[in-house]
Design a protein around this motif. Structure first.
Motif, short mmCIF file in Angstrom:
data_model
loop_
_atom_site.label_atom_id
_atom_site.label_comp_id
_atom_site.label_asym_id
_atom_site.label_seq_id
_atom_site.Cartn_x
_atom_site.Cartn_y
_atom_site.Cartn_z
N VAL A 41 -42.43 -71.66 32.44
CA VAL A 41 -43.25 -72.08 31.30
C VAL A 41 -42.51 -73.11 30.46
O VAL A 41 -43.09 -74.14 30.05
N VAL A 42 -41.25 -72.87 30.20
CA VAL A 42 -40.47 -73.80 29.38
C VAL A 42 -40.34 -75.15 30.06
O VAL A 42 -40.49 -76.20 29.42
N LEU A 43 -40.08 -75.16 31.37
CA LEU A 43 -39.96 -76.43 32.10
C LEU A 43 -41.28 -77.19 32.12
O LEU A 43 -41.30 -78.43 32.02
N VAL A 44 -42.38 -76.46 32.26
CA VAL A 44 -43.70 -77.12 32.24
C VAL A 44 -43.94 -77.79 30.89
O VAL A 44 -44.48 -78.91 30.81
N LEU A 45 -43.55 -77.10 29.82
CA LEU A 45 -43.74 -77.67 28.49
C LEU A 45 -42.88 -78.90 28.25
O LEU A 45 -43.25 -79.81 27.50
N LEU A 46 -41.70 -78.94 28.89
CA LEU A 46 -40.79 -80.08 28.72
C LEU A 46 -41.11 -81.24 29.65
O LEU A 46 -40.71 -82.38 29.38
N LEU A 47 -41.82 -80.98 30.73
CA LEU A 47 -42.07 -82.00 31.75
C LEU A 47 -42.75 -83.27 31.19
O LEU A 47 -42.34 -84.39 31.54
N PRO A 48 -43.77 -83.15 30.32
CA PRO A 48 -44.39 -84.38 29.79
C PRO A 48 -43.44 -85.30 29.04
O PRO A 48 -43.64 -86.51 28.99
N PHE A 49 -42.39 -84.73 28.45
CA PHE A 49 -41.45 -85.54 27.67
C PHE A 49 -40.55 -86.40 28.56
O PHE A 49 -39.87 -87.30 28.07
N THR A 50 -40.55 -86.12 29.86
CA THR A 50 -39.69 -86.88 30.78
C THR A 50 -40.36 -88.12 31.34
O THR A 50 -39.74 -88.86 32.12
N LEU A 51 -41.62 -88.36 30.96
CA LEU A 51 -42.37 -89.48 31.55
C LEU A 51 -41.71 -90.82 31.28
O LEU A 51 -41.77 -91.73 32.13
#
Length: 729
Positions: A41-51
Motif C-alpha cells: 500500500v505504501v509503495l503504491v501511494l509513493l509510485l505517482p511521485f516517481t513519474l
C-alpha cells in the motif's frame, strides 16, 4: 563491472538521492507501525511521485521505504503482542513474553540489530549472486517450490508447544482456512456460502491480526490500570540485546540466509521466511521446548530473516522480471515508469542501477536501525502505560488495518471470529502458531502441486532436487517427534514433570472441546467438498480427512489423560498450586485452568518453565509462568505506572468484556464509518473506565484527528463503505 560499481557510488552521493532516501526511511518507519497497512500500500501511494524522477531518485525513495518498513512492525509485535503486518508475527511468541518479564529493551535491541545485520547479509548475498542470477531463478519450478513448502510445513512440530499432535491439528485447521475461495483449477468457489466477499478467500492480514491481536486486546482490557510489564529493564537492556546477537553469529547468519533464499522464490510470500527461520532455530536448539516462553533465540532468528527478504525478493525481479513478492510487483511498475526493462539489461547495460539498489538497501537499513535505537527506550516505555489506555487505541488501529487491507467489511468479521478461536486456544493450552503457518503455506502447497501435476504428470517426482527435499522433510518431521519424545522422557525421569502424558492442567474440558470442534469442522469440510470436481475437492478433502482422524486421536489422548489425572488425584485432595481441575468453571466459562497473565501468545501450555538461567519454575505445576526478578530498576518510567501487582490470573469475564468492547467498536465503524465510529468508541470506553470527561474527550479527539490526517489526507487509502455516511468516514 568495476566501472558500474563506481558509477553507483557516485549516484549514492548525490544530494537529491540522499534527501529522498531519508524521506523514504522516515515514511517506512512511521507507516510500519500501522497494523494492516502493508508495504504494498505504501509503495503504491509513493509510485505517482516517481513519474518525474530519475531512476536513481525513484529507487532511492521506494527501496528505502520498503527496506525499513518491517523494523517498526517488529517493535509492535514485541511491545504489545500485536504484529503490525503478517510477516512480523513470528516475533510475538518469544518477543512479547520478554516484554512481560520487563525485558522489552533487551528484545528490541536484539531485534533492531538482527534486522540491520540480516539486511546487510542479504545485500551481500545479492551482490555475490549477480553473475549467476538468471540461471539460478529460472531452474526453480513448481515441483521444487512444492517440496520447499512441505519442508516448511514439517516445521509445525517445532512450533506446536509440548504437543506435536495438537500442533498438526491446528496446522490442518489453518490449511483448511486457506482453501476458502475460488479454486484456480476449476473456478469453483469453495466454502463461499453465497458470499461475494469470500470469492478471493480469507485475508492473511485479518487472519494474522485475529490470531495474535484480538486475544491481546481482550487481555489488555482485563489488565485494567496495569501495564503489560510492571518491571521494565530499560537501563542497559538495549546493549544486552545487541550482545545477545553477537554471541550467536551462527543463528544470525542462518536466519538471514533463510529469509533471503525464501523470498527469492516467487510465490512463497514474505511471511514464510520468518516462520521457517523461527522453526529452524527451535529445531537446532538444545532446549526447543523453551521456544514460545521468551527466549532470545526466538527473537533473533525471525528478525534477521525479516529484513534480509528485501534483497532476496530483488533477485527474480532484477534477473528475469518476475516479482519475488507483491511489493516487488509494484517496483516493476517503477521500472516501467522510469523506462527500464528488468531482466538481462539490468545485469548488462543497467548494472550500475543494480548496484545502486544494493547500496540503498544497505544505507537505509543502517540509518533506519540507528534512528530506531535513538527512540528505542521511549518505545519500550509503552509496556508500562496502563492497559486501559492502550486498549481503545490498539483496537481502533487493528479494526481499521484489517478493513482497509482489502477495503471490505467481511475481513473485520474474519478478524473477530479468528480472534475468538485464538483466545479459546490460548486458554486451553493450544499454540496458534501452527494455524498461521498452515494458512500461509497451505494455499501455496495446493497451487504448486497442481501446477506440477499438470505440467510434468508424475515425472517431477523423480527430480533429484525434489527427492532430496522430500527426504529432508521426512528427516525433519521424524527428528522433531523423536527429540520431543526424548525431552519428555528426560523431564519425567528428572522429576521436572509428574507424568509422561503431560501436566494435569493442560488436559481440560476446554481443550477437549477444541479437539471435538476441529474434528466436526473436518467432517463438515469433507461433506461439502464431496461433489466437487477432483481438482477442487482433492486438497480440502485430504486436509479435512486428516483433521477428522487426528482430531479423534487428540480426543482419545485428552480423555485418557483426564482419566489418569482423576485416578492419581483423590477428590478434594488437590495439591497446592496445581491449578483448576479439568472441567472446572472459571469465571463462568468452562475452559479449565486459566493461564497466567504472562503466558505467551500462541505459546505452549501454561505450565511451561521460564527459560531463564535461574531455573525459576512454578512449584507443583502452579498457576502459570513464574516471573523471575529483573535485575536493576527502571529509570524514567511513566508516572502512570501502577503501584500494585496485577492478579496472577486475568479474570475470564473481564477478557470477554474486552471482546464485547471490540465488537462494539467494529459495529460503530460499520454503521457510521471509522471517523465517527472510533471517536464514539474511544470516548465511551474511556468514560466507562472512569478516566474523566476531559481526558476521555481529548483522547477521542486525538484518535479522530490522527485517523483523518493519516488515513484520509496523507495516505488516502481505500475505505470500505459504511452503512451510513460517505466512505471516507
Amino acid at each position: 563491472m568495476v566501472d558500474a560499481f563506481l558509477n553507483s557510488v557516485g549516484h549514492v552521493a548525490n544530494g537529491s538521492v540522499l534527501l529522498l532516501m531519508m524521506v523514504g526511511i522516515v515514511i517506512g518507519l512511521l507507516t510500519g507501525l500501522l497494523p494492516g497497512l502493508g508495504g504494498v500500500v505504501v509503495l503504491v501511494l509513493l509510485l505517482p511521485f516517481t513519474l518525474t524522477m530519475s531512476p536513481f531518485e525513484a529507487f532511492a525513495l521506494l527501496l528505502s521505504t520498503y527496506a525499513v518498513f518491517s523494523i517498526t512492525g517488529d517493535m509492535t509485535s514485541i511491545l504489545i503482542g500485536i504484529p503490525a503486518h503478517p510477516e512480523c508475527a513470528a516475533l510475538v511468541p518469544d518477543g512479547y513474553p520478554m516484554t512481560k518479564r520487563g525485558e522489552a529493551a533487551r528484545a528490541l535491541g536484539a531485534t533492531i540489530f538482527s534486522a540491520m545485520v540480516g539486511a546487510l547479509i542479504g545485500a551481500v548475498m545479492l551482490f555475490l549472486l549477480i553473475p549467476v542470477l538468471r540461471p539460478l531463478v529460472v531452474d526453480i519450478g513448481s515441483p521444487e517450490l512444492f517440496a520447499i513448502v512441505l519442508l516448511g510445513l514439517a516445521m509445525v512440530g517445532s512450533l506446536s508447544g509440548k504437543s506435536v499432535l495438537k500442533g498438526i491439528v491446528a496446522a490442518c485447521f489453518g490449511m483448511l482456512l486457506a482453501s476458502v475461495g475460488t479454486n484456480a483449477q476449476t473456478g469453483i468457489v469453495r466454502y463461499g456460502f453465497g458470499s461475494l466477499s469470500l470469492l478471493d478467500g480469507l485475508s492473511l492480514v485479518a487472519i494474522a491480526l485475529g490470531l495474535f491481536a484480538v486475544p491481546e486486546i481482550m487481555e489488555l482490557h482485563a489488565r485494567g490500570r496495569h501495564g503489560v510489564s510492571e518491571r521494565p529493564q530499560l537501563s542497559g537492556g538495549v546493549l544486552t540485546g545487541v550482545k545477545d546477537v553477537l554471541a550467536r553469529p551462527g543463528l544470525l547468519v542462518r536466519g538471514s540466509l533463510i529469509g533471503a533464499v525464501m523470498s527469492m522464490l516467487p510465490g512463497l510470500g514474505s511471511a514464510v521466511g520468518q516462520w521457517v527461520a523461527y522453526g529452524q532455530a527451535a529445531q537446532i536448539s538444545k532446549h526447543p521446548e523453551r521456544f514460545g516462553t521468551g527466549v532470545i533465540e526466538g527473537v533473533i532468528a525471525p528478525a534477521s530473516a525479516n529484513n534480509s527478504k528485501e534483497a532476496g525478493s530483488l533477485v527474480p525481479t532484477i534477473a528475469v522480471g518476475v516479482p519475488g513478492s507483491a511489493a516487488m510487483a509494484i517496483l516493476l511498475g517503477a521500472f516501467v515508469v522510469v523506462g527500464i526493462n528488468p531482466g538481462p539489461s539490468m545485469l548488462g547495460t543497467h548494472l550500475n542501477i543494480t548496484y545502486f539498489m544494493i547500496w540503498m538497501l544497505v544505507l537505509a537499513n543502517v540509518i533506519g536501525a540507528a534512528l530506531s535505537f535513538v527512540f528505542l527506550k521511549s518505545m519500550a516505555r509503552i509496556s508500562v502505560v496502563p492497559a486501559m489506555t492502550l486498549m481503545p487505541i490498539v483496537s481502533a488501529l487493528v479494526i481499521i488495518g484489517s478493513a482497509v487491507s482489502a477495503a471490505r467489511w467481511s475481513d473485520v468479521v474474519t478478524l473477530i471470529v479468528t480472534g475468538v478461536v485464538a483466545w479459546l486456544m490460548r486458554r486451553a493450552g493450544w499454540s496458534v502458531v501452527p494455524v498461521i503457518l498452515g494458512f500461509v503455506l497451505g494455499g501455496n502447497a495446493e497451487s504448486f502441486l497442481w501446477i506440477s501435476v499438470g505440467t510434468y504428470k508424475t515425472s517431477w517426482l523423480h527430480s533429484p532436487v525434489v527427492d532430496v527435499l522430500f527426504a529432508l522433510t521426512i528427516v525433519l518431521a521424524v527428528g522433531t517427534a523423536w527429540r520431543k519424545s526424548r525431552s519428555r522422557r528426560r523431564a519425567v525421569a528428572s522429576g521436572t514433570v509428574a507424568e509422561a502424558d503431560g501436566p494435569s492442567r493442560a488436559w481440560t474440558w476446554g481443550s477437549l472441546g477444541l479437539a471435538a470442534g476441529f474434528t466436526v469442522l473436518g467432517a463438515v469440510a469433507l461433506t461439502l467438498a464431496w461433489h466437487w470436481p477432483l481438482e477442487a475437492r482433492a486438497f480440502p478433502t485430504a486436509i479435512g480427512g486428516l483433521l477428522v482422524v487426528l482430531g479423534l486421536l487428540e480426543i482419545g489422548v485428552e480423555v485418557r489423560a483426564m482419566t489418569r489425572h482423576r485416578r492419581a488425584t483423590p477428590v478434594g485432595d488437590s495439591p497446592a498450586g496445581a491449578g483448576v481441575s479439568p472441567g472446572a468453571d472459571v469465571g463462568g466459562v468452562g475452559v479449565g485452568a486459566v493461564p497466567d497473565a504472562a503466558a505467551p501468545v500462541g505459546g505452549p501450555a501454561p505450565d511451561s518453565l521460564v527459560p531463564e538461567p535461574s531455573g525459576t519454575r512454578v512449584p507443583g505445576g502452579g498457576a502459570g509462568l513464574a516471573e523471575p526478578a529483573v535485575a536493576g530498576t527502571a529509570t524514567g518510567v511513566l508516572d502512570a505506572a501502577p503501584a500494585a501487582e496485577p492478579p496472577a490470573e486475568l479474570p475470564v469475564n473481564r477478557s470477554l468484556a474486552g471482546l464485547g468492547w471490540f465488537v462494539v467498536a467494529a459495529a460503530l465503524s460499520y454503521g457510521f464509518g471509522f471517523l465517527i465510529g472510533m471517536i464514539v468508541f474511544v470516548f465511551g470506553y474511556m468514560m466507562s473506565t472512569r478516566r474523566g470527561l476531559i481526558r476521555s474527550a481529548l483522547m477521542a479527539a486525538a484518535v479522530g484527528v490522527a485517523f483523518y490526517v493519516l488515513f484520509v489526507l496523507v495516505l488516502n487509502v481505500a475505505m470500505p463503505i459504511p452503512l451510513i455516511g460517505p466512505s471516507f468516514i
